[in-house]
Design an enzyme around this catalytic site. Sequence first.
Site, PDB file in Angstrom:
ATOM      1  N   LYS A 216      -7.113  -4.948  -2.783  1.00  0.00           N
ATOM      2  CA  LYS A 216      -7.896  -5.402  -1.626  1.00  0.00           C
ATOM      3  C   LYS A 216      -8.817  -4.291  -1.161  1.00  0.00           C
ATOM      4  O   LYS A 216      -8.605  -3.121  -1.479  1.00  0.00           O
ATOM      5  CB  LYS A 216      -6.959  -5.840  -0.501  1.00  0.00           C
ATOM      6  CG  LYS A 216      -6.023  -4.742  -0.024  1.00  0.00           C
ATOM      7  CD  LYS A 216      -4.933  -5.303   0.865  1.00  0.00           C
ATOM      8  CE  LYS A 216      -4.007  -4.247   1.393  1.00  0.00           C
ATOM      9  NZ  LYS A 216      -4.611  -3.267   2.290  1.00  0.00           N
TER      10      LYS A 216
ATOM     11  N   CYS B  96      -1.643  -2.786   7.800  1.00  0.00           N
ATOM     12  CA  CYS B  96      -1.566  -3.661   6.633  1.00  0.00           C
ATOM     13  C   CYS B  96      -0.246  -4.429   6.538  1.00  0.00           C
ATOM     14  O   CYS B  96      -0.229  -5.577   6.099  1.00  0.00           O
ATOM     15  CB  CYS B  96      -1.858  -2.860   5.371  1.00  0.00           C
ATOM     16  SG  CYS B  96      -3.571  -2.240   5.393  1.00  0.00           S
TER      17      CYS B  96
ATOM     18  N   ASP C 188       0.788  -1.255   0.000  1.00  0.00           N
ATOM     19  CA  ASP C 188       0.000   0.000   0.000  1.00  0.00           C
ATOM     20  C   ASP C 188       0.816   1.299   0.000  1.00  0.00           C
ATOM     21  O   ASP C 188       0.504   2.227   0.755  1.00  0.00           O
ATOM     22  CB  ASP C 188      -0.943   0.027   1.214  1.00  0.00           C
ATOM     23  CG  ASP C 188      -1.958  -1.117   1.218  1.00  0.00           C
ATOM     24  OD1 ASP C 188      -1.886  -1.982   0.336  1.00  0.00           O
ATOM     25  OD2 ASP C 188      -2.806  -1.146   2.133  1.00  0.00           O
TER      26      ASP C 188
END
Length: 196
Positions: free
Chosen positions: A106, A151, A8
Amino acid sequence: MKALIIVDIQNDFLPGGALPVADGDAILPIVNALQAEYPLVVATQDWHPARHGSFASAHPGAQPYELGELDGLPQVFWPDHCVQSTAGAEFAEELDQERIEAVFRKGMDPRIDSYSGFFDNGQKKATGLEAYLRGRGVTEVHVAGLAADYCVYYTGKDALSLGFKSAILLEATRAIDAAGFALAQEQFLKLGGFLL
Ligand SMILES: [Zn+2]
């Protein structure tokens, strides 16, 4: 074989973004330099529909960063971030992408959040990352990116539960909350992960 998972590194998680991680941009040159050390590099990308259930704005009266519930699971309500096809959801411009072989998106299901690159938070649906890594003969993953206490941690932890050797790259990640990341590191070590 070892793989680097870049989690990310998107504009909304960098200073100036919608859900900024303090000092998040400091990892960019480190992550870029690290890539050459790995035979396989993959990335994850938070990719929410507008009005995703993890957004405070989707819950009347909820404030960003407040703890609530989403479809029966505890949920931190976040500022709107990484909305599909917006500039905030794009990878940081300074991130070298040439060696990223595959990107796993996601957070598309509005009813559940997805911190890990492997599964949603209810472990109901896999992203395909596990199968991809196994198909490439990967036995060990090193996780970098944002944010360390969410994450990155959950990706590292799920890798362990799937039987991969798993490390979090401390220089190549930054946390939203330092105390939360300290607890996450303890838990990760206890589960058999290692810190590099
Ligand atoms: Zn998200």
